[in-house]
Design a protein around this motif. Structure first.
Motif: not given
Length: 220
Positions: A14, A17-18, A21
């Motif tokens: 996570q 992914e953050s 992004a």
């Protein structure tokens, strides 16, 4: 073999992914701000501005506003420290949709203006002042379909949410689809279809005139 050793821990996945992004969002934000900022500098630096310049400037302003508001909305997804307020949920969050409407309506106005200029070349065109009035009217019109969203949006434990009934939500979704996509698409497609048709007619007419002149010369 323990299967947990073969997979990435959810927290690390996570976080990765953050970070990805955030990096993509940051690059998009920088490129968008620089690109639209340069457009505005060029247009403002001109001594006299055409109607197309006003519409292009309005399009850049709507894009810049969208980027700035997107930063305000998406930053909490990365840092998670935003304290939601009534003003944020009822104005900042819905205004992103306003900027989208402004961009779409501006594109429609540009298509109609070009179509009118080609189909009626001898008629008086819009002045710079009239084009500014058009741009202001586009922003006013863009707020109209978003006003219901501002009314029903409220604060919840998860952030901002829309307090619609099921029937109202479906109706509003269909209305947004028509106003944001279908109707503008038909307007723009219709305008450029008329432009293409007129250009083809002019080209055919010039060819006929040229052939008539050649036949006249040969008969002499």
């Amino acid at each position: 073999m323990n299967s947990s050793n073969l997979t990435t821990p959810p927290s690390k996945a996570q976080d990765l992914e953050s970070q990805i992004a955030m990096a993509i969002f940051a690059v998009t934000l920088v490129l968008g701000v620089v690109g639209n900022g340069l457009v505005l500098l060029v247009v403002f630096g001109k001594g006299s501005r055409t109607v197309s310049d006003i519409f292009i400037m309005n399009l850049s302003i709507s894009d810049l506003t969208f980027l700035i508001l997107s930063l305000a909305v998406n930053t909490p997804n990365f840092i998670g420290n935003l304290v939601y307020s009534v003003g944020y949920c009822k104005f900042v969050w819905p205004t992103i949709t306003v900027t989208f409407f402004a961009s779409v309506f501006t594109l429609c106005a540009m298509a109609m203006h070009r179509c009118h200029g080609i189909l009626n070349p001898l008629k008086v065109n819009l002045t710079e002042r009239q084009a500014i009035y058009w741009a202001v009217g586009i922003w006013g019109l863009s707020f109209v379909p978003v006003f219901p969203l501002m009314v029903v949006t409220e604060i919840s434990e998860e952030g901002c949410r829309e307090n619609w009934s099921l029937e109202s939500s479906k109706f509003y979704t269909v209305a947004l689809f028509l106003l944001q996509y279908m109707i503008p698409l038909c307007v723009i497609a219709g305008a450029y279809s008329q432009i293409i048709r007129r250009l083809i007619q002019r080209q055919v007419g010039r060819r006929r005139d040229g052939m008539w002149e050649m036949d006249k010369i040969e008969t002499l």
